[in-house]
Write a protein that holds these residues in place. Sequence first.
Motif, PDB file in Angstrom:
ATOM      1  N   ALA A 193       0.835  -1.202   0.000  1.00 29.06           N
ATOM      2  CA  ALA A 193       0.000   0.000   0.000  1.00 29.06           C
ATOM      3  C   ALA A 193       0.872   1.255   0.000  1.00 29.06           C
ATOM      4  CB  ALA A 193      -0.925  -0.009   1.215  1.00 29.06           C
ATOM      5  N   THR A 194       1.956   1.227   0.790  1.00 31.24           N
ATOM      6  CA  THR A 194       2.877   2.365   0.838  1.00 31.24           C
ATOM      7  C   THR A 194       3.553   2.569  -0.507  1.00 31.24           C
ATOM      8  OG1 THR A 194       3.313   2.032   3.195  1.00 31.24           O
ATOM      9  CG2 THR A 194       4.942   3.293   1.949  1.00 31.24           C
ATOM     10  N   LEU A 195       3.968   1.464  -1.130  1.00 33.89           N
ATOM     11  CA  LEU A 195       4.616   1.541  -2.436  1.00 33.89           C
ATOM     12  C   LEU A 195       3.659   2.123  -3.472  1.00 33.89           C
ATOM     13  CD1 LEU A 195       7.360   0.819  -3.699  1.00 33.89           C
ATOM     14  CD2 LEU A 195       6.389  -1.377  -4.353  1.00 33.89           C
ATOM     15  N   GLY A 196       2.377   1.750  -3.366  1.00 30.35           N
ATOM     16  CA  GLY A 196       1.378   2.293  -4.279  1.00 30.35           C
ATOM     17  C   GLY A 196       1.224   3.791  -4.119  1.00 30.35           C
ATOM     18  N   ASP A 197       1.248   4.269  -2.871  1.00 30.02           N
ATOM     19  CA  ASP A 197       1.153   5.709  -2.616  1.00 30.02           C
ATOM     20  C   ASP A 197       2.363   6.442  -3.186  1.00 30.02           C
ATOM     21  OD1 ASP A 197      -1.229   5.333  -1.300  1.00 30.02           O
ATOM     22  OD2 ASP A 197      -0.325   5.292   0.704  1.00 30.02           O
ATOM     23  N   GLN A 198       3.547   5.857  -3.007  1.00 28.14           N
ATOM     24  CA  GLN A 198       4.763   6.472  -3.537  1.00 28.14           C
ATOM     25  C   GLN A 198       4.707   6.540  -5.060  1.00 28.14           C
ATOM     26  OE1 GLN A 198       7.754   3.894  -1.909  1.00 28.14           O
ATOM     27  NE2 GLN A 198       7.886   5.001   0.031  1.00 28.14           N
ATOM     28  N   GLU A 199       4.202   5.478  -5.668  1.00 26.34           N
ATOM     29  CA  GLU A 199       4.113   5.428  -7.129  1.00 26.34           C
ATOM     30  C   GLU A 199       3.152   6.491  -7.649  1.00 26.34           C
ATOM     31  OE1 GLU A 199       2.371   4.364 -10.899  1.00 26.34           O
ATOM     32  OE2 GLU A 199       1.348   4.060  -9.003  1.00 26.34           O
ATOM     33  N   SER A 200       2.073   6.758  -6.907  1.00 30.92           N
ATOM     34  CA  SER A 200       1.114   7.783  -7.320  1.00 30.92           C
ATOM     35  C   SER A 200       1.763   9.162  -7.334  1.00 30.92           C
ATOM     36  CB  SER A 200      -0.095   7.781  -6.380  1.00 30.92           C
ATOM     37  OG  SER A 200      -0.799   6.556  -6.480  1.00 30.92           O
ATOM     38  N   LYS A 201       2.654   9.406  -6.369  1.00 30.65           N
ATOM     39  CA  LYS A 201       3.359  10.685  -6.331  1.00 30.65           C
ATOM     40  C   LYS A 201       4.293  10.812  -7.527  1.00 30.65           C
ATOM     41  CE  LYS A 201       3.210  11.020  -1.279  1.00 30.65           C
ATOM     42  NZ  LYS A 201       4.011  11.005  -0.025  1.00 30.65           N
ATOM     43  N   ILE A 202       4.955   9.703  -7.889  1.00 31.65           N
ATOM     44  CA  ILE A 202       5.843   9.715  -9.053  1.00 31.65           C
ATOM     45  C   ILE A 202       5.038   9.973 -10.320  1.00 31.65           C
ATOM     46  CG2 ILE A 202       7.365   8.282 -10.476  1.00 31.65           C
ATOM     47  CD1 ILE A 202       8.227   6.871  -7.899  1.00 31.65           C
ATOM     48  N   GLU A 203       3.834   9.409 -10.387  1.00 30.54           N
ATOM     49  CA  GLU A 203       2.981   9.584 -11.562  1.00 30.54           C
ATOM     50  C   GLU A 203       2.661  11.059 -11.790  1.00 30.54           C
ATOM     51  OE1 GLU A 203       1.164   8.328 -14.911  1.00 30.54           O
ATOM     52  OE2 GLU A 203       2.284   7.082 -13.508  1.00 30.54           O
ATOM     53  N   ALA A 204       2.541  11.810 -10.690  1.00 28.16           N
ATOM     54  CA  ALA A 204       2.277  13.242 -10.817  1.00 28.16           C
ATOM     55  C   ALA A 204       3.433  13.933 -11.533  1.00 28.16           C
ATOM     56  CB  ALA A 204       2.063  13.854  -9.442  1.00 28.16           C
ATOM     57  N   GLN A 205       4.660  13.465 -11.266  1.00 29.79           N
ATOM     58  CA  GLN A 205       5.827  14.018 -11.952  1.00 29.79           C
ATOM     59  C   GLN A 205       5.766  13.680 -13.437  1.00 29.79           C
ATOM     60  OE1 GLN A 205       9.564  12.081 -11.037  1.00 29.79           O
ATOM     61  NE2 GLN A 205      10.315  12.708 -13.027  1.00 29.79           N
ATOM     62  N   TYR A 206       5.352  12.443 -13.756  1.00 30.66           N
ATOM     63  CA  TYR A 206       5.302  12.019 -15.148  1.00 30.66           C
ATOM     64  C   TYR A 206       4.349  12.876 -15.975  1.00 30.66           C
ATOM     65  CZ  TYR A 206       7.657   7.621 -13.889  1.00 30.66           C
ATOM     66  OH  TYR A 206       8.540   6.675 -13.464  1.00 30.66           O
ATOM     67  N   ALA A 207       3.313  13.397 -15.338  1.00 30.56           N
ATOM     68  CA  ALA A 207       2.277  14.108 -16.075  1.00 30.56           C
ATOM     69  C   ALA A 207       2.820  15.364 -16.764  1.00 30.56           C
ATOM     70  CB  ALA A 207       1.141  14.484 -15.134  1.00 30.56           C
ATOM     71  N   MET A 208       3.684  16.125 -16.093  1.00 27.60           N
ATOM     72  CA  MET A 208       4.250  17.357 -16.645  1.00 27.60           C
ATOM     73  C   MET A 208       3.156  18.211 -17.278  1.00 27.60           C
ATOM     74  SD  MET A 208       7.987  16.596 -18.264  1.00 27.60           S
ATOM     75  CE  MET A 208       9.303  15.845 -17.312  1.00 27.60           C
ATOM     76  N   ALA A 209       2.110  18.477 -16.513  1.00 31.38           N
ATOM     77  CA  ALA A 209       0.945  19.179 -17.046  1.00 31.38           C
ATOM     78  C   ALA A 209       1.281  20.572 -17.566  1.00 31.38           C
ATOM     79  CB  ALA A 209      -0.128  19.269 -15.959  1.00 31.38           C
ATOM     80  N   ASP A 210       2.323  21.204 -17.011  1.00 30.93           N
ATOM     81  CA  ASP A 210       2.647  22.572 -17.405  1.00 30.93           C
ATOM     82  C   ASP A 210       3.603  22.639 -18.592  1.00 30.93           C
ATOM     83  OD1 ASP A 210       4.648  21.432 -15.893  1.00 30.93           O
ATOM     84  OD2 ASP A 210       5.317  23.327 -15.018  1.00 30.93           O
ATOM     85  N   VAL A 211       3.970  21.487 -19.160  1.00 28.06           N
ATOM     86  CA  VAL A 211       4.889  21.456 -20.297  1.00 28.06           C
ATOM     87  C   VAL A 211       4.095  21.173 -21.567  1.00 28.06           C
ATOM     88  CG1 VAL A 211       6.886  20.316 -21.333  1.00 28.06           C
ATOM     89  CG2 VAL A 211       6.778  20.643 -18.852  1.00 28.06           C
ATOM     90  N   PRO A 212       4.203  22.028 -22.589  1.00 29.45           N
ATOM     91  CA  PRO A 212       3.446  21.813 -23.834  1.00 29.45           C
ATOM     92  C   PRO A 212       3.745  20.449 -24.449  1.00 29.45           C
ATOM     93  CG  PRO A 212       4.442  24.000 -23.800  1.00 29.45           C
ATOM     94  CD  PRO A 212       5.013  23.251 -22.630  1.00 29.45           C
ATOM     95  N   GLU A 213       2.707  19.813 -24.968  1.00 26.01           N
ATOM     96  CA  GLU A 213       2.882  18.514 -25.613  1.00 26.01           C
ATOM     97  C   GLU A 213       3.810  18.647 -26.813  1.00 26.01           C
ATOM     98  OE1 GLU A 213       0.138  14.924 -27.540  1.00 26.01           O
ATOM     99  OE2 GLU A 213      -0.788  16.690 -26.626  1.00 26.01           O
ATOM    100  N   GLY A 214       4.710  17.688 -26.963  1.00 25.42           N
ATOM    101  CA  GLY A 214       5.647  17.717 -28.073  1.00 25.42           C
ATOM    102  C   GLY A 214       6.976  18.361 -27.744  1.00 25.42           C
ATOM    103  N   THR A 215       7.077  18.983 -26.559  1.00 19.54           N
ATOM    104  CA  THR A 215       8.347  19.580 -26.141  1.00 19.54           C
ATOM    105  C   THR A 215       9.396  18.492 -25.950  1.00 19.54           C
ATOM    106  OG1 THR A 215       7.206  21.379 -24.989  1.00 19.54           O
ATOM    107  CG2 THR A 215       9.494  20.971 -24.372  1.00 19.54           C
ATOM    108  N   LEU A 216      10.578  18.677 -26.521  1.00 17.03           N
ATOM    109  CA  LEU A 216      11.644  17.686 -26.369  1.00 17.03           C
ATOM    110  C   LEU A 216      11.994  17.515 -24.897  1.00 17.03           C
ATOM    111  CD1 LEU A 216      14.817  17.224 -28.488  1.00 17.03           C
ATOM    112  CD2 LEU A 216      15.036  17.471 -26.013  1.00 17.03           C
ATOM    113  N   LYS A 217      12.098  16.255 -24.481  1.00 17.25           N
ATOM    114  CA  LYS A 217      12.397  15.945 -23.085  1.00 17.25           C
ATOM    115  C   LYS A 217      13.558  14.959 -22.996  1.00 17.25           C
ATOM    116  CE  LYS A 217       7.561  16.602 -21.747  1.00 17.25           C
ATOM    117  NZ  LYS A 217       7.059  16.868 -23.107  1.00 17.25           N
TER     118      LYS A 217
END
Length: 215
Positions: A70-94
């Motif tokens: 359960a703890t690992l799942g919570d940690q993974e959810s926080k990492i997923e928020a990083q993956y989203a990069m909502a403030d970065v325009p789609e198609g921006t080189l990463k």
Amino acid sequence: MNKNDLSQPTFITVPRAAMLCGVSRNTMFQWVRQGRLKAYQTPGRTNLIRPSDLVAFMRENGMYVPPDLATLGDQESKIEAQYAMADVPEGTLKALVVDDESAIRSIVTRTLKEVCPVYEAATGYEALHLLTMHADIRIVLLDLRMPGQHGLQTLKEIRTFRPDVQVAIVTGYDAEIPAEVRAYTPSVRIVKKPFDVNALRQMVQEMKAGLAAAP
């Protein structure tokens, strides 16, 4: 393996998920094939399950969820928020930094963020998943020695299904660089530890410029 030993990796294999759910491997593979449990397949055809997906599945089906899972799942959810990069325009080189040492990832990420947005991965499996999901990752800094999948195997798979990606291998010693890696040069660059952050930043700027100039 201890059923509650869940410190690593970030992803869970199907056999390990079967053990946690108390079912056979065949049953777990069947659930994955039926779409009841979400799994991601690497180019090497290894099925991997995110901890948060497994936790949700187990809870929905009335299964006991070990506290560590359960703890690992919570940690993974926080990492997923990083993956989203909502403030970065789609198609921006990463860029993607792949290293099992969090301190190294942190240093490299801080350096490269001055050049482009950066994802992080602690394992080769996680790196391949990110490359599958995000076509705008075009630069990868890949540690050679990592637990689980070795950097060389990760490099081979990247070259197979994402030939558009530029890769730099990060290593401590010339002696540990396999001949197979050297065969990829100069298309694959080699960065030696300890590295100079200014030189690293300059290298990634050159890689980015080369990609921008490519037809």
